[in-house]
Write a protein that holds these residues in place. Structure first.
Motif, short mmCIF file in Angstrom:
data_model
loop_
_atom_site.label_atom_id
_atom_site.label_comp_id
_atom_site.label_asym_id
_atom_site.label_seq_id
_atom_site.Cartn_x
_atom_site.Cartn_y
_atom_site.Cartn_z
N TYR A 129 0.99 -1.31 0.12
CA TYR A 129 -0.01 -0.05 0.02
C TYR A 129 0.89 1.20 -0.02
CZ TYR A 129 -4.34 -2.26 0.56
OH TYR A 129 -5.45 -3.35 0.30
N GLU A 135 -1.76 -5.78 0.02
CA GLU A 135 -3.14 -5.75 -0.33
C GLU A 135 -3.77 -7.27 0.11
OE1 GLU A 135 -3.96 -6.38 -4.61
OE2 GLU A 135 -1.81 -6.77 -4.91
N GLU A 140 -11.42 -7.13 3.02
CA GLU A 140 -10.64 -5.80 3.21
C GLU A 140 -10.68 -5.66 4.69
OE1 GLU A 140 -8.97 -4.19 0.99
OE2 GLU A 140 -9.82 -4.69 -0.99
N ASP A 189 -7.75 -5.39 8.21
CA ASP A 189 -6.54 -5.71 9.02
C ASP A 189 -6.67 -6.18 10.31
OD1 ASP A 189 -5.08 -4.81 6.52
OD2 ASP A 189 -5.30 -2.77 7.28
N LEU A 196 -9.01 -0.93 9.60
CA LEU A 196 -7.74 -1.10 8.60
C LEU A 196 -6.79 -0.26 9.43
CD1 LEU A 196 -9.50 0.37 5.47
CD2 LEU A 196 -9.30 -1.94 6.23
N ARG A 218 -3.13 0.66 4.66
CA ARG A 218 -4.10 0.47 3.66
C ARG A 218 -5.03 1.79 4.03
NH1 ARG A 218 -7.32 -4.64 2.47
NH2 ARG A 218 -5.89 -5.49 4.11
N SER A 258 -9.25 0.02 -3.68
CA SER A 258 -8.76 -1.50 -3.20
C SER A 258 -9.47 -2.48 -4.00
CB SER A 258 -8.60 -1.35 -1.92
OG SER A 258 -8.13 -2.65 -1.56
#
Length: 471
Positions: free
Chosen positions: A293, A350, A356, A358, A388, A392, A402
């Motif tokens: 990212y 990614e 999507e 983290d 996130l 990101r 994304s």
């Protein structure tokens, strides 16, 4: 090509083994086969081989009304009133080749249309949606694997007849090796209360840890090798799975020593009084060609490329991605239990194959209807928080798009049109009612605040109904 060859070899081996095990004339074999048909659809023998056949079909329909959306980009959830559906059907075919050696094949068919082409959420609302490609039905192999059990001295454990499990007596101390095509989630992160979107919670964040970027193709399956070591109330698991050629792609990369997903899990089961519970810790490490990212953000700024999927322009080197999480669950009574999952990934690269996110946290409760006279009915209540990390988040706030999220319009018209970051919050409630034997009707409600991590949009309220049948 390789997958098809392996499937043919597996089927050929089953057929050859079956005929080798059955002595006698061809007429005897035909008569025996006719007699053996009487076991369908439970469990029995064909040509002397223990076999089982199970199946499932699930229809899920989801809808939401128009919601607040001052701007939107390429991967935004549509703000207009929308409907989504999926339908799947699976056959679970199994045969015991030897005393502790089983083979399983799962042909599957799916059709469906996900919300906004499967974009616009961190935790998507339907766990079946990853397999849908449109209204036309698509047939494929979901699983084709061998399972070898190596028993050691210990107490006896009965494994009941079920999908992908021929009834078996095993030792509490044993090794189990699984090789072939299957889902990483078939082996790892099991949960009594939140696992299967066909019969439990539907949201991705309740299938597994949302931040667990496990190796899989776009449908959620892969090929690999997994080992499990059961030691009474302890279980140790490890596996290596192959990755897609491109992030979230359907085609797999067979170079298992260059691109792979490794995972390790330690689980301890316990009882408080006579009520079961467990705690497990899971870690993973992926290696494949992925975008970082930080590089994608630099590309956006240098090329004034806000509103585009710049990760595609910097995906040129092998990267590592790691994460770790904990799962705990506990029965509170014989008909009620609670669970918690928490996970964090490193956030530098990614998404390889899943969602999507983290960081993710989910808590919830499952109840069956025994206390109101409907023991086969179930209720589930949960809350999820998805987040996130800086890299990101910085890419999206700089105007990047994304794989599944990104609200920046193209052409770009200023900072106010990138995401206003806040963690995504999801509440989910479902009720399953037994209509007739083996047929469930389910109702589901999901309330999503800050969809796709953008406080400027939403909230979104998703209502669903589900019909599930199995044999």
């Amino acid at each position: 090509m390789i997958r098809n060859i392996l499937l043919i070899l597996l089927l050929s081996f089953v057929t050859a083994f079956a005929y080798a095990q059955r002595a006698g004339s061809g007429a005897d074999q035909i008569a025996s086969f006719a007699d053996d048909l009487s076991w369908l659809p439970t469990e029995g023998d064909i040509f002397g081989l223990p076999v089982n056949v199970h199946g499932q079909t699930t229809y899920i329909n989801q809808r939401y009304n128009a919601f607040n959306s001052p701007y939107q980009g390429q991967n935004s959830l549509s703000p207009n009133k929308s409907m989504s559906y999926t339908w799947s059907g699976t056959l679970f075919l199994g045969a015991r080749l030897a005393e502790n050696t089983d083979i399983y094949l799962n042909p599957e068919v799916v059709s469906g249309v996900p919300f906004s082409g499967l974009t616009g959420f961190g935790g998507f609302t339907n766990g079946e949606a990853t397999r849908a490609q449109g209204a036309q039905a698509h047939f494929y192999s979901a699983r084709a694997f061998l399972r070898q059990t190596i028993n050691q001295e210990g107490s006896k454990v009965e494994l009941a007849n079920d999908a992908n499990q021929i009834s078996q007596i095993v030792s509490s101390n044993r090794f189990v090796i699984t090789a072939g095509q299957f889902s990483t989630l078939d082996i790892f992160d099991d949960s009594r209360y939140a696992k299967d979107p066909r019969v439990q919670f539907m949201n991705w964040g309740n299938m597994t840890y949302l931040a667990y970027d496990y190796a899989a193709d776009a449908r959620g399956y892969s090929w690999g090798l997994a080992g499990e070591w059961y030691r009474d109330n302890w279980v140790f698991r490890a596996s290596r799975m192959i990755t897609p050629k491109l992030p979230n792609g359907r085609e797999l990369n067979w170079q298992i020593f260059n691109a792979y997903g490794d995972q390790l899990e330690v689980e301890r089961q316990h009882n408080i009084g006579d009520l079961p519970g467990k705690v497990s810790v899971l870690g993973y490490r992926n290696r494949m060609i992925m975008a970082r990212y930080a590089d994608a953000t630099n590309y956006l700024i240098a090329n004034n490329a806000q509103g585009t999927q710049a990760i595609n322009n910097v995906r040129n080197n092998y990267q590592y991605k790691t994460g770790i999480g904990v799962n705990a669950e506990q029965a509170l009574t014989k008909d009620m239990g609670v669970y918690m999952r928490a996970f964090t990934s490193d956030g530098h690269t990614e998404t390889m194959a899943f969602a999507e996110a983290d960081q993710s946290l989910s808590v919830g409760m499952g109840i069956n209807g025994e206390r109101w006279g409907r023991a086969k009915d179930t209720i589930g209540v949960s809350a999820m928080l998805n987040g996130l990390l800086a890299n990101r988040r910085g890419y999206l706030q700089a105007g990047g798009i994304s794989n599944f999220v990104g609200d920046t319009p193209y052409p770009y018209a200023g900072p106010a049109q990138t995401i206003s970051y806040k963690p995504e919050q999801v509440s989910e409630l479902y009720y399953n009612a037994l209509l007739v034997q083996n047929v469930l009707l389910g109702l589901n409600y999901q309330h999503i605040i800050n969809p796709a991590y953008n406080a400027a949009r939403g909230p979104v309220n998703v209502l669903s109904f589900r019909v599930h049948a199995e044999f």
